[in-house]
Each structure stands twice: as structure tokens, then as C-alpha cells.
Write a protein that holds these residues in place. Structure first.
Motif, short mmCIF file in Angstrom:
data_model
loop_
_atom_site.label_atom_id
_atom_site.label_comp_id
_atom_site.label_asym_id
_atom_site.label_seq_id
_atom_site.Cartn_x
_atom_site.Cartn_y
_atom_site.Cartn_z
N VAL A 179 0.88 -1.30 0.03
CA VAL A 179 -0.04 0.01 -0.10
C VAL A 179 0.78 1.34 0.04
O VAL A 179 0.51 2.07 -0.71
N ALA A 180 1.91 1.18 0.72
CA ALA A 180 3.08 2.52 0.51
C ALA A 180 3.55 2.47 -0.65
O ALA A 180 3.61 3.77 -1.09
N VAL A 181 3.86 1.56 -1.32
CA VAL A 181 4.50 1.74 -2.42
C VAL A 181 3.33 2.21 -3.57
O VAL A 181 3.68 3.32 -4.36
N ALA A 182 2.11 1.95 -3.73
CA ALA A 182 1.08 2.24 -4.38
C ALA A 182 0.63 3.89 -4.01
O ALA A 182 0.46 4.71 -4.75
N GLY A 183 1.08 3.94 -2.55
CA GLY A 183 0.47 5.56 -2.37
C GLY A 183 1.27 6.43 -2.79
O GLY A 183 1.16 7.66 -3.08
N THR A 184 2.55 6.04 -2.68
CA THR A 184 3.86 6.87 -3.14
C THR A 184 3.94 7.37 -4.52
O THR A 184 4.09 8.53 -4.88
N LEU A 185 3.75 6.13 -5.42
CA LEU A 185 3.53 6.31 -6.75
C LEU A 185 2.35 7.15 -7.12
O LEU A 185 2.38 8.00 -8.12
N ALA A 186 1.20 6.98 -6.40
CA ALA A 186 0.17 7.75 -6.80
C ALA A 186 0.12 9.19 -6.46
O ALA A 186 -0.27 10.11 -6.95
N VAL A 187 0.78 9.52 -5.33
CA VAL A 187 1.29 11.11 -4.71
C VAL A 187 2.27 11.66 -5.89
O VAL A 187 1.93 12.58 -6.59
N LEU A 188 3.08 10.78 -6.55
CA LEU A 188 4.17 11.33 -7.63
C LEU A 188 3.33 11.70 -8.78
O LEU A 188 3.59 12.51 -9.44
N ARG A 189 2.23 10.80 -9.16
CA ARG A 189 1.56 10.95 -10.26
C ARG A 189 0.44 11.87 -10.42
O ARG A 189 0.11 12.76 -11.20
N ALA A 190 -0.44 11.92 -9.28
CA ALA A 190 -1.58 12.76 -9.16
C ALA A 190 -1.58 13.90 -8.10
O ALA A 190 -2.51 14.64 -8.42
N VAL A 191 -0.67 14.16 -7.23
CA VAL A 191 -1.03 15.33 -6.64
C VAL A 191 -0.09 16.54 -7.30
O VAL A 191 1.07 16.29 -7.67
N PRO A 192 -0.57 17.63 -7.50
CA PRO A 192 -0.01 18.72 -8.27
C PRO A 192 0.86 19.33 -7.42
O PRO A 192 1.04 19.51 -6.40
N SER A 193 2.11 19.71 -8.31
CA SER A 193 3.11 20.39 -7.60
C SER A 193 2.70 21.90 -7.47
O SER A 193 2.10 22.71 -8.22
N ALA A 194 3.23 22.48 -6.29
CA ALA A 194 3.01 23.99 -5.98
C ALA A 194 4.12 24.57 -5.32
O ALA A 194 4.71 23.99 -4.71
N PRO A 195 4.27 25.81 -5.70
CA PRO A 195 5.63 26.35 -5.01
C PRO A 195 5.36 26.64 -3.61
O PRO A 195 4.35 26.46 -3.13
N PRO A 196 6.63 26.79 -2.74
CA PRO A 196 6.32 26.95 -1.28
C PRO A 196 5.60 28.12 -0.97
O PRO A 196 5.61 29.19 -1.44
N VAL A 197 5.08 28.09 0.15
CA VAL A 197 4.42 29.28 0.57
C VAL A 197 5.19 30.28 1.56
O VAL A 197 4.50 31.37 2.14
N ALA A 198 6.32 30.00 1.85
CA ALA A 198 7.24 30.58 2.79
C ALA A 198 8.59 30.83 2.03
O ALA A 198 8.95 29.99 1.49
N THR A 199 9.15 32.03 2.28
CA THR A 199 10.59 32.19 2.04
C THR A 199 11.39 32.18 3.54
O THR A 199 10.86 32.31 4.51
N GLY A 200 12.53 32.20 3.18
CA GLY A 200 13.47 32.26 4.38
C GLY A 200 13.92 30.87 4.84
O GLY A 200 14.27 29.99 3.72
N ARG A 201 14.40 30.71 5.83
CA ARG A 201 15.05 29.32 6.34
C ARG A 201 14.23 28.69 7.38
O ARG A 201 13.65 29.17 8.23
N MET A 202 14.34 27.42 7.54
CA MET A 202 13.72 26.54 8.44
C MET A 202 14.44 26.67 9.86
O MET A 202 15.67 27.01 10.13
N ASP A 203 13.64 26.89 10.80
CA ASP A 203 13.87 27.09 12.11
C ASP A 203 14.30 25.89 12.86
O ASP A 203 13.67 25.22 13.54
N TRP A 204 15.79 25.47 12.43
CA TRP A 204 16.06 24.10 12.92
C TRP A 204 16.60 23.94 14.38
O TRP A 204 16.29 23.23 15.19
#
Length: 493
Positions: free
Chosen positions: A189-214
Motif C-alpha cells: 500500500v505504501a508503494v502504491a500510495g507513493t507512486l500515486a502521490v508522484l503521479r496525481a498530486v499537483p506541484s505547488a511552490p512553497p508558501v514561505a521564504t527564508g530558512r527553516m528554524d532548525w
């Protein structure tokens, strides 16, 4: 009034426009359902197979219990970190990372030659819990408020399992091919879900600029680890032991340092003003208290009481599950999509209030009538609608719509971690009260009444914090952009 915080056309911080919002994206929804299901199977199917893990890996119940603690601990850490990181790197890359981690963790558990590899695999699998929060954020990025509500209900229904069928299937796999069969199924199921995300989920630009607060992420990770390990191991180590006290106090100190470290930063893990506002802290308190009250009772107190031949009903595990667990889970699968339709119409805050009130009312009947099996069964079935269905859907959705655009992953990630904290707190408290009652020589129903009343008190406290939540402001077209230019009124509410 609907309280969705983003509308079509809202600006993003990335280099290009995001995907056009739509009322529905069937292919994307199927992909998200598969992706969330891949994680959820590892959370719900393994329970009946834990004795088989002990037998086949020649280990102890304590180490197998540690594997469950690690799974839910890393689930909390993954939701906080990866949800916020997705603001800077994009939702889809983080979802694909979750999918890869889930695949690797499932492989490790399926092929584990000893308990050490199994523990590592469960920890890696736990990180992929962020898939659930990322799915909600993706729905919010790509769908209209109406479409978001419907899809959020469906994803929540899947995240709650298949009406108890998954747990039964886990038991069947454990009895026939062993625990490795469960991880083999979840791997597919994990393999199927990952491939489905790769194929069907649209790419979108990040919503934030700057750096992650590590630095903030590290402090939060230490804080959550200390608190959750202390809660999980308190019964074994002793609640007043140096180990338990050290973990909890160190965790609380790290959480306090996390709050202080975020002040003055331009890109904190989560804005301190938002964290202290009535859009955030009452919501997280409600999530923690609701999970503590309901989860501890549903997964520990009631199963033990129902199967106790002296103090309870003396049922076997299957009968107990069919009477007290399966109806609630089945109604939750029905109730979550209904909640998704109602949320955008009546407002997500109002949905949370209704869910909390309904759960409190159902448990107020369950506790005094716990010796009446059919009354208890009906009350728990109602809890399936109010807690499994309406409450969980509304809490997750409200966290998403209450976050400012450029910190969209912060509050949902923290709220997701509160689910794990609440579940750990509820289980630990119920176990401690039952053990203490036995130590005082309590007999019969008295062994369990203290734990049940404590769960009711936690749900009453959740009702109080629910009423303190302030709904996210409703923006008209163009208002979101103005709000982002003036962050103080948009965030500090």
C-alpha cells in the motif's frame, strides 16, 4: 459562518502561481487516501500481532512496548517538523519523503532478524505520520472551502481505519503468516500510495521564504521526546522515579526554551503570537484533552473491563471488540465525511464545539451505566459519531484554516503532535488509576470506575477549552494579501 482562512487566488511566497483551486480533484484524493492508508495500517493492524512479534523475534513485551512508544513519538516529531518544512520546500516533496520513509521502515520491520532492526523500522515508519497533516495542507492549497471540507472528511475516515476490519485482518495475518505479513501488506500500500502521490498530486511552490528554524525544531523535538517517553514509561519506571521525573521535567524545560527561542525571529517554527493566541493554544489543549479522555477509555479501560471475568463482563476479545469498538469505528467512517460537508457550512469552530459537546454527553451516559453492556455499547457508538467522526475531522480542519498563509504547516503540525501526546497521557493515566485501585484492594467495578471518571473529567475540560477557541477570521478576496502585509492583526488574535 464558514471560517476558511484562504480563498482562491490567495498569493503564495513561491516563484510561481499555485494550482487552480477546484471543488474536487478525484485523482488527487485517491492518491492522498492511499498515502494516508499506508501509514494508518501500521498504526491499527499491528496491535493483535504484538504477541507474535515477541515470539518470532525472541524478545520481551517491554521491548515490543518500546517499539509502539517509538512509533508514536516519531509520529509526533515527524508531523511537527515535516509539516513546517513543507512551507519552505513544498507539500509534494515532503509527501514523497514520507512515502520513501514508510517504505524503508516497512521493509525493515518485515525483514527484521532481531528486535533492534524492528525498533529502528518502527521509528522510521512513525515519521511518515506527517503524511496525514500534509494531506490536509495539500487539500487546503488546491481545493475550494467546500471541496476541502468534503475531502478532509474522507481522509479522516480512512485515517481512523476501516471500521475495525483492519484490526481483525491484522489478527488473521498474525495467526496465519505472522506479523511479517502485516508489514508486507502495508509495504504494498505504501508503494502504491507513493507512486500515486508522484503521479496525481499537483506541484505547488512553497508558501514561505527564508530558512527553516532548525533550532526551534530541535528544542521542540527534545521537549516532546521527554514528555512522551515519561508518560509512556511512567508505569514501568514508577511515576515518581528519577527517570520519569527527569524525562518530563527536561521535556517541559525544552518546551519552555522553545517558546522563548522563537521570540524575535523573523522565521520561527511557529509564531509565538499565534501560539499564545486563542486561535492556537485552546485548539491544541482541546485536542490533547479530547484524545486523553477518549483514547484512554476506548483502548484500555473499556477493553480490560469488558474482558474481566470478575469485575466486568467476562467477554472474549472478539466479542468485546465487536460490541464496543467496531460500531464506534464504523459510525466514525460514516460521520467523518458528513462532518466534512457540515464544516464549511456552519464553520469549523462550531463543528469542534458540537463534537466536544456530543462526546461529553455520550461519555456522561457511559460512565454511570458502565455495568449495563447495551447502554455502554450505544453510548460508545454515539461517541463514534461525535469523536471519531465530527470531532477529529473538525479539529484537524480548524488547525489548517487557522494558520496564517506563510506558516501554514506550523499549527497543523503541532496540533498533530497533540494527538500523540493526548493518547499517551490518556493511556498512562488510565493504567495508573487502574493499577492504583488494585493496589488499594478495590474489587469489582471499582477497579475501573476511577479511570472512567477521569476520562469524563478530561472530556469536560476539553469542552471548556473548546469554548475558548477563537475562529479564524473570514477573508474576502484580496484580504489575505492585506493580512500578510500586516502580520500582527492577522496572527495575534
Amino acid at each position: 459562518m464558514p471560517d476558511h482562512a484562504d480563498l482562491p487566488g490567495a498569493s503564495r511566497a513561491g516563484s510561481g502561481p499555485g494550482p487552480q483551486r477546484a471543488d474536487s480533484r478525484p485523482g488527487m484524493l485517491v492518491a492522498l487516501v492511499l498515502a494516508v492508508l499506508g501509514y494508518q495500517l501500521n498504526a491499527t493492524m499491528l496491535g493483535p500481532a504484538l504477541p507474535d512479534v515477541i515470539h518470532r523475534l525472541h524478545t520481551t513485551s517491554g521491548l515490543v512496548g518500546l517499539s509502539q512508544t517509538l512509533f508514536f513519538l516519531f509520529a509526533a516529531l515527524g508531523q511537527v517538523t515535516l509539516a513546517r518544512l513543507s512551507d519552505y520546500r513544498g507539500r509534494k516533496p515532503m509527501m514523497l519523503l514520507c512515502g520513501v520513509l514508510l517504505i524503508l521502515g516497512s521493509l525493515a520491520c518485515a525483514l527484521a532478524p532481531h528486535i533492534g532492526v524492528f525498533l529502528a523500522g518502527r521509528a522510521i515508519q512513525g515519521i511518515s505520520a506527517a503524511m496525514f497533516t500534509l494531506a490536509f495542507l495539500t487539500l487546503d492549497d488546491t481545493l475550494t472551502p467546500k471541496g476541502f471540507g468534503r475531502a478532509a472528511g474522507i481522509v479522516t475516515a480512512v485515517n481512523g481505519g476501516f471500521a475495525g476490519v483492519d484490526a481483525v485482518l491484522g489478527g488473521q495475518l498474525a495467526d496465519t503468516v505472522g506479523f511479517r505479513g502485516i508489514f508486507a501488506l502495508s509495504l504494498l500500500v505504501a508503494v502504491a500510495g507513493t507512486l500515486a502521490v508522484l503521479r496525481a498530486v499537483p506541484s505547488a511552490p512553497p508558501v514561505a521564504t527564508g530558512r527553516m528554524d532548525w533550532r526551534g525544531a530541535a528544542l521542540l523535538a527534545v521537549g516532546l521526546t521527554g514528555v512522551m517517553v515519561g508518560l509512556a514509561q511512567g508505569q514501568t519506571w514508577g511515576w515518581l522515579s528519577p527517570g520519569t521525573a527527569g524525562c518530563v521535567l527536561a521535556g517541559l524545560a525544552a518546551l519552555a526554551a522553545f517558546g522563548l527561542a522563537g521570540r524575535g525571529r523573523t522565521d520561527p517554527l511557529i509564531d509565538t503570537g499565534l501560539l499564545l493566541s486563542r486561535r492556537a493554544w485552546p485548539l491544541m489543549a482541546t485536542t490533547t484533552l479530547t484524545l486523553a479522555g477518549a483514547f484512554g477509555a476506548l483502548t484500555l479501560t473499556i477493553p480490560l473491563f469488558a474482558q474481566d471475568p470478575h469485575a466486568g463482563y467476562g467477554m472474549n476479545a472478539t466479542t468485546s471488540a465487536l460490541l464496543f469498538s467496531t460500531p464506534a469505528q464504523a459510525l466514525g467512517v460514516i460521520g467523518a465525511p458528513v462532518a466534512g460537508v457540515l464544516g464549511p457550512r456552519i464553520g469549523w469552530r462550531r463543528s469542534v464545539v458540537i463534537g466536544s459537546a456530543g462526546s461529553l454527553a455520550a461519555f456522561a451516559v457511559a460512565v454511570p451505566f458502565m455495568t449495563w453492556p447495551w447502554v455502554l455499547a450505544v453510548a460508545l457508538a454515539v461517541l463514534g459519531l461525535t469523536y471519531n467522526g465530527l470531532g477529529i475531522t473538525a479539529l484537524n480542519s480548524l488547525a489548517v484554516v487557522s494558520s496564517p498563509t506563510r506558516q501554514k504547516g506550523a499549527l497543523p503540525g503541532l496540533n498533530g503532535a497533540c494527538f500523540g501526546i493526548g493518547a499517551s497521557l490518556g493511556t498512562a493515566l488510565a493504567s495508573a488509576l487502574i493499577t492504583a485501585a488494585g493496589g488499594r484492594g478495590a474489587h469489582g467495578t471499582a477497579l475501573y470506575t476511577g479511570a472512567m471518571w477521569a476520562s469524563l473529567a478530561l472530556l469536560a475540560a476539553a469542552m471548556a477549552t473548546t469554548l475558548a477557541i477563537k475562529a479564524a477570521p473570514r477573508h474576502t478576496p484580496g484580504a489575505q494579501e492585506a493580512a500578510e502585509e500586516a502580520p500582527a492583526p492577522a496572527v495575534h488574535t
